[in-house]
Structure formats: structure tokens, C-alpha cells
Design a protein around this motif. Structure first.
Motif, PDB file in Angstrom:
ATOM      1  N   LEU A   1       2.129  17.125   4.771  1.00 35.15           N
ATOM      2  CA  LEU A   1       1.331  16.669   3.630  1.00 35.15           C
ATOM      3  C   LEU A   1       0.348  15.581   4.020  1.00 35.15           C
ATOM      4  O   LEU A   1      -0.821  15.614   3.650  1.00 35.15           O
ATOM      5  CB  LEU A   1       2.264  16.171   2.520  1.00 35.15           C
ATOM      6  N   LYS A   2       0.794  14.593   4.793  1.00 40.43           N
ATOM      7  CA  LYS A   2      -0.020  13.410   5.092  1.00 40.43           C
ATOM      8  C   LYS A   2      -0.554  13.362   6.522  1.00 40.43           C
ATOM      9  O   LYS A   2      -1.353  12.501   6.844  1.00 40.43           O
ATOM     10  CB  LYS A   2       0.807  12.134   4.861  1.00 40.43           C
ATOM     11  N   SER A   3      -0.070  14.223   7.421  1.00 39.00           N
ATOM     12  CA  SER A   3      -0.457  14.248   8.847  1.00 39.00           C
ATOM     13  C   SER A   3      -0.134  12.945   9.569  1.00 39.00           C
ATOM     14  O   SER A   3      -0.853  12.529  10.471  1.00 39.00           O
ATOM     15  CB  SER A   3      -1.946  14.569   9.001  1.00 39.00           C
ATOM     16  N   THR A   4       0.926  12.291   9.168  1.00 42.43           N
ATOM     17  CA  THR A   4       1.379  11.079   9.833  1.00 42.43           C
ATOM     18  C   THR A   4       2.870  10.899   9.603  1.00 42.43           C
ATOM     19  O   THR A   4       3.408  11.389   8.612  1.00 42.43           O
ATOM     20  CB  THR A   4       0.621   9.829   9.351  1.00 42.43           C
TER      21      THR A   4
ATOM     22  N   GLY B   1       0.683  14.407  -3.318  1.00 43.26           N
ATOM     23  CA  GLY B   1      -0.558  14.537  -2.556  1.00 43.26           C
ATOM     24  C   GLY B   1      -1.646  13.707  -3.122  1.00 43.26           C
ATOM     25  O   GLY B   1      -2.549  13.222  -2.600  1.00 43.26           O
TER      26      GLY B   1
ATOM     27  N   GLU C   1       1.862   4.175   6.174  1.00 45.37           N
ATOM     28  CA  GLU C   1       0.807   5.019   5.640  1.00 45.37           C
ATOM     29  C   GLU C   1       1.292   5.969   4.555  1.00 45.37           C
ATOM     30  O   GLU C   1       0.482   6.522   3.817  1.00 45.37           O
ATOM     31  CB  GLU C   1       0.150   5.807   6.776  1.00 45.37           C
ATOM     32  N   VAL C   2       2.583   6.167   4.452  1.00 44.29           N
ATOM     33  CA  VAL C   2       3.132   7.057   3.434  1.00 44.29           C
ATOM     34  C   VAL C   2       3.653   6.173   2.297  1.00 44.29           C
ATOM     35  O   VAL C   2       4.735   5.620   2.366  1.00 44.29           O
ATOM     36  CB  VAL C   2       4.262   7.939   3.993  1.00 44.29           C
ATOM     37  N   THR C   3       2.843   6.037   1.239  1.00 46.83           N
ATOM     38  CA  THR C   3       3.240   5.161   0.142  1.00 46.83           C
ATOM     39  C   THR C   3       3.728   5.907  -1.078  1.00 46.83           C
ATOM     40  O   THR C   3       4.410   5.361  -1.912  1.00 46.83           O
ATOM     41  CB  THR C   3       2.061   4.253  -0.276  1.00 46.83           C
ATOM     42  N   GLU C   4       3.370   7.180  -1.183  1.00 42.78           N
ATOM     43  CA  GLU C   4       3.840   7.971  -2.310  1.00 42.78           C
ATOM     44  C   GLU C   4       4.108   9.401  -1.838  1.00 42.78           C
ATOM     45  O   GLU C   4       3.570   9.844  -0.833  1.00 42.78           O
ATOM     46  CB  GLU C   4       2.854   7.944  -3.467  1.00 42.78           C
TER      47      GLU C   4
ATOM     48  N   LEU D   1       6.606  15.537   4.930  1.00 46.89           N
ATOM     49  CA  LEU D   1       5.627  14.456   4.795  1.00 46.89           C
ATOM     50  C   LEU D   1       4.542  14.549   5.854  1.00 46.89           C
ATOM     51  O   LEU D   1       3.372  14.262   5.591  1.00 46.89           O
ATOM     52  CB  LEU D   1       6.324  13.088   4.874  1.00 46.89           C
ATOM     53  N   TYR D   2       4.923  14.976   7.059  1.00 48.65           N
ATOM     54  CA  TYR D   2       3.916  15.142   8.109  1.00 48.65           C
ATOM     55  C   TYR D   2       2.941  16.261   7.747  1.00 48.65           C
ATOM     56  O   TYR D   2       1.741  16.148   7.967  1.00 48.65           O
ATOM     57  CB  TYR D   2       4.578  15.431   9.455  1.00 48.65           C
TER      58      TYR D   2
END
Length: 100
Positions: free
Chosen positions: A86-89, A100, A94-97, A83-84
């Protein structure tokens, strides 16, 4: 030897810290560590009651719980790393789905 009540109070304190950490913190790694704290609190309860009741089952179950927790931590950390990437967090909000 401390009494069973002392172990139960320690376990309740550790479980409470883990529960507060899961509900308050937004960092996924911190949430994962708090879940591990909660599992360890359950292990303390099992061993305390096992010692109180002179039964070995309460000392065998924590071995299985620790094994499952290690697998859960490995899989959870792998998911967090992906997830990091993919989303950089690693913030839970902040990660809702997952896509991408």
C-alpha cells in the motif's frame, strides 16, 4: 551447569537488546525481530526459574509462548507485507494510517 544468575544475566542482556531495537529502529521487520528477542528472553527466565525450583510449569509455558510468538510473527509479517504494497515502505515513521 551454569548458575541461575548466569541465565538471568543472559536473559536481561537479550531483553535489553530487544528493547533498544524496538525503541530505536524504524524498520518494521527489525522491530518485529526485536519483539521476538524479548519473548525469547522471557522464555530463558521461565526455564531458569523452572530448573531452580524443580517445577515443570516453567518449562511448559515457553512452549505456549513460542506458539503464540509464531502466530504473532506470521500475522505481523502479513500486515507488514500489505502495508508495503500500500505505502511502498516499511518505515514505522512513514506509515501513520492504515487506509490509502
Amino acid at each position: 551447569m551454569p548458575s541461575t544468575t548466569a541465565f538471568l544475566l543472559l536473559s536481561a542482556l537479550i531483553f535489553t537488546v530487544g528493547l533498544v531495537g524496538v525503541t530505536v529502529r524504524r524498520n518494521m521487520i527489525t522491530v518485529l525481530m526485536c519483539i521476538e528477542l524479548m519473548l525469547n528472553a522471557v522464555n530463558i527466565n521461565l526455564v531458569a526459574f523452572s530448573q531452580r525450583l524443580s517445577s515443570l510449569e516453567g518449562q511448559v509455558f515457553p512452549v505456549f509462548i513460542i506458539t503464540i510468538a509464531a502466530g504473532e510473527a506470521a500475522v505481523g509479517l502479513a500486515i507488514i507485507i500489505q502495508l508495503y504494497r500500500l505505502k511502498s515502505t516499511v518505515n514505522v515513521d512513514e506509515v501513520t494510517e492504515l487506509n490509502g
